[in-house]
Design an enzyme around this catalytic site. Structure first.
Site, PDB file in Angstrom:
ATOM      1  N   THR A 141      -8.030   4.527  -7.121  1.00  0.00           N
ATOM      2  CA  THR A 141      -6.724   3.955  -7.587  1.00  0.00           C
ATOM      3  C   THR A 141      -6.182   3.193  -6.394  1.00  0.00           C
ATOM      4  OG1 THR A 141      -5.778   5.851  -7.660  1.00  0.00           O
ATOM      5  CG2 THR A 141      -6.723   5.055  -9.817  1.00  0.00           C
ATOM      6  N   HIS A 162      -9.046   7.466   1.761  1.00  0.00           N
ATOM      7  CA  HIS A 162      -8.522   8.698   1.750  1.00  0.00           C
ATOM      8  C   HIS A 162      -9.559   9.684   1.381  1.00  0.00           C
ATOM      9  CE1 HIS A 162      -7.713   6.928  -2.138  1.00  0.00           C
ATOM     10  NE2 HIS A 162      -7.824   8.112  -2.552  1.00  0.00           N
ATOM     11  N   CYS A 203       0.956  -1.064   0.088  1.00  0.00           N
ATOM     12  CA  CYS A 203       0.097  -0.040  -0.012  1.00  0.00           C
ATOM     13  C   CYS A 203       0.876   1.272   0.073  1.00  0.00           C
ATOM     14  CB  CYS A 203      -0.799  -0.167   1.347  1.00  0.00           C
ATOM     15  SG  CYS A 203      -1.761   1.466   1.382  1.00  0.00           S
ATOM     16  N   CYS A 214       0.368   3.551   3.031  1.00  0.00           N
ATOM     17  CA  CYS A 214       0.832   2.918   4.311  1.00  0.00           C
ATOM     18  C   CYS A 214       2.599   3.320   4.303  1.00  0.00           C
ATOM     19  CB  CYS A 214       0.871   1.562   4.513  1.00  0.00           C
ATOM     20  SG  CYS A 214      -0.918   0.938   5.067  1.00  0.00           S
ATOM     21  N   ASN A 249     -13.438   8.473  -3.017  1.00  0.00           N
ATOM     22  CA  ASN A 249     -13.665   7.499  -4.132  1.00  0.00           C
ATOM     23  C   ASN A 249     -13.683   6.401  -3.361  1.00  0.00           C
ATOM     24  OD1 ASN A 249     -13.779   9.688  -6.196  1.00  0.00           O
ATOM     25  ND2 ASN A 249     -11.581   9.490  -6.446  1.00  0.00           N
ATOM     26  N   ASP A 285      -1.620  16.073  -3.140  1.00  0.00           N
ATOM     27  CA  ASP A 285      -1.420  15.084  -3.909  1.00  0.00           C
ATOM     28  C   ASP A 285      -0.595  14.973  -4.946  1.00  0.00           C
ATOM     29  OD1 ASP A 285      -4.400  12.976  -5.171  1.00  0.00           O
ATOM     30  OD2 ASP A 285      -2.670  13.797  -6.691  1.00  0.00           O
ATOM     31  N   GLY A 292     -13.380   5.002  -9.528  1.00  0.00           N
ATOM     32  CA  GLY A 292     -12.130   5.228  -9.949  1.00  0.00           C
ATOM     33  C   GLY A 292     -10.989   5.070  -9.125  1.00  0.00           C
TER      34      GLY A 292
HETATM   35  P1  AMP Z   1      -8.058   7.630  -5.482  1.00  0.00           P
HETATM   36  O1  AMP Z   1      -8.194   7.774  -7.439  1.00  0.00           O
HETATM   37  O2  AMP Z   1      -9.283   8.191  -5.124  1.00  0.00           O
HETATM   38  O3  AMP Z   1      -7.611   6.293  -5.041  1.00  0.00           O
HETATM   39  O4  AMP Z   1      -6.805   8.536  -5.374  1.00  0.00           O
HETATM   40  C1  AMP Z   1      -5.680   8.316  -5.391  1.00  0.00           C
HETATM   41  C2  AMP Z   1      -4.765   9.661  -5.371  1.00  0.00           C
HETATM   42  O5  AMP Z   1      -3.582   9.416  -4.927  1.00  0.00           O
HETATM   43  C3  AMP Z   1      -4.545  10.187  -6.795  1.00  0.00           C
HETATM   44  O6  AMP Z   1      -5.406  11.575  -6.750  1.00  0.00           O
HETATM   45  C4  AMP Z   1      -3.154  10.331  -6.877  1.00  0.00           C
HETATM   46  O7  AMP Z   1      -2.769  11.122  -7.742  1.00  0.00           O
HETATM   47  C5  AMP Z   1      -2.713  10.249  -5.514  1.00  0.00           C
HETATM   48  N1  AMP Z   1      -1.220   9.616  -5.476  1.00  0.00           N
HETATM   49  C6  AMP Z   1      -0.906   8.364  -5.829  1.00  0.00           C
HETATM   50  N2  AMP Z   1       0.336   8.269  -5.512  1.00  0.00           N
HETATM   51  C7  AMP Z   1       0.803   9.270  -4.713  1.00  0.00           C
HETATM   52  C8  AMP Z   1       2.022   9.926  -4.233  1.00  0.00           C
HETATM   53  N3  AMP Z   1       2.955   9.019  -3.861  1.00  0.00           N
HETATM   54  N4  AMP Z   1       1.930  10.975  -3.397  1.00  0.00           N
HETATM   55  C9  AMP Z   1       0.744  11.824  -3.565  1.00  0.00           C
HETATM   56  N5  AMP Z   1      -0.374  11.353  -4.051  1.00  0.00           N
HETATM   57  C10 AMP Z   1      -0.505  10.146  -4.719  1.00  0.00           C
HETATM   58 ZN    ZN Z   2      -2.341   1.246   3.767  1.00  0.00          ZN
END
Ligand code: AMP
Ligand code: ZN
Length: 112
Positions: free
Chosen positions: A94, A99, A4, A7, A86, A30, A92
């Site tokens: 990811t 969060h 993760c 994490c 989300n 972000d 979507g």
């Molecule tokens: P979600 O699509 O709601 O799961 O949002 C995941 C978010 O995490 C996306 O907006 C990504 O741009 C962000 N994200 C992914 N990896 C990182 C990272 N290493 N540092 C900061 N944000 C991240």
């Molecule tokens: Zn986690």
């Protein structure tokens, strides 16, 4: 959980632009912002979905919303902001560590 990314950020194994941290949440920028201000508020406890929320996690999320509201000036969100969570494929999601996206810093268009 070992894979993760959030994490790993919480553990300090991956760098992040942290703007707030306490014993139960962290807020960082972000990496791929969709608004002038785009922060992620992440509970330190790993769980992915609101459907996994028990009483303790509900209280954690309540405290988290309370903190975000109290911090709006220091986060640069005095003019308003939007919170997005989300959940699952259609949204979507990811990163499967729950969060809250915090969006602001400019007028936000409304959409899906
Ligand atoms: P979600 O699509 O709601 O799961 O949002 C995941 C978010 O995490 C996306 O907006 C990504 O741009 C962000 N994200 C992914 N990896 C990182 C990272 N290493 N540092 C900061 N944000 C991240
Ligand atoms: Zn986690």
């Amino acid at each position: 959980m070992n894979d993760c990314i959030f994490c790993k950020i919480i553990a300090g194994e991956i760098p992040s632009a942290k703007v707030y941290e306490d014993d139960e949440i962290v807020i960082f920028k972000d990496i791929s912002p969709v608004a002038k201000i785009h922060l992620l508020c992440v509970p330190k406890e790993h769980f992915a979905y609101l459907s996994e929320v028990n009483t303790a996690r509900a209280e954690l999320l309540g405290r988290t919303l309370h903190k975000i509201g109290k911090m709006k000036e220091q986060l640069g969100l005095s003019e308003g902001y939007r919170l997005v969570i989300n959940q699952g494929e259609n949204a979507g999601q990811t990163v499967h560590h729950l969060h809250i996206h915090i969006l602001g810093g400019e007028p936000l268009p409304w959409g899906k």
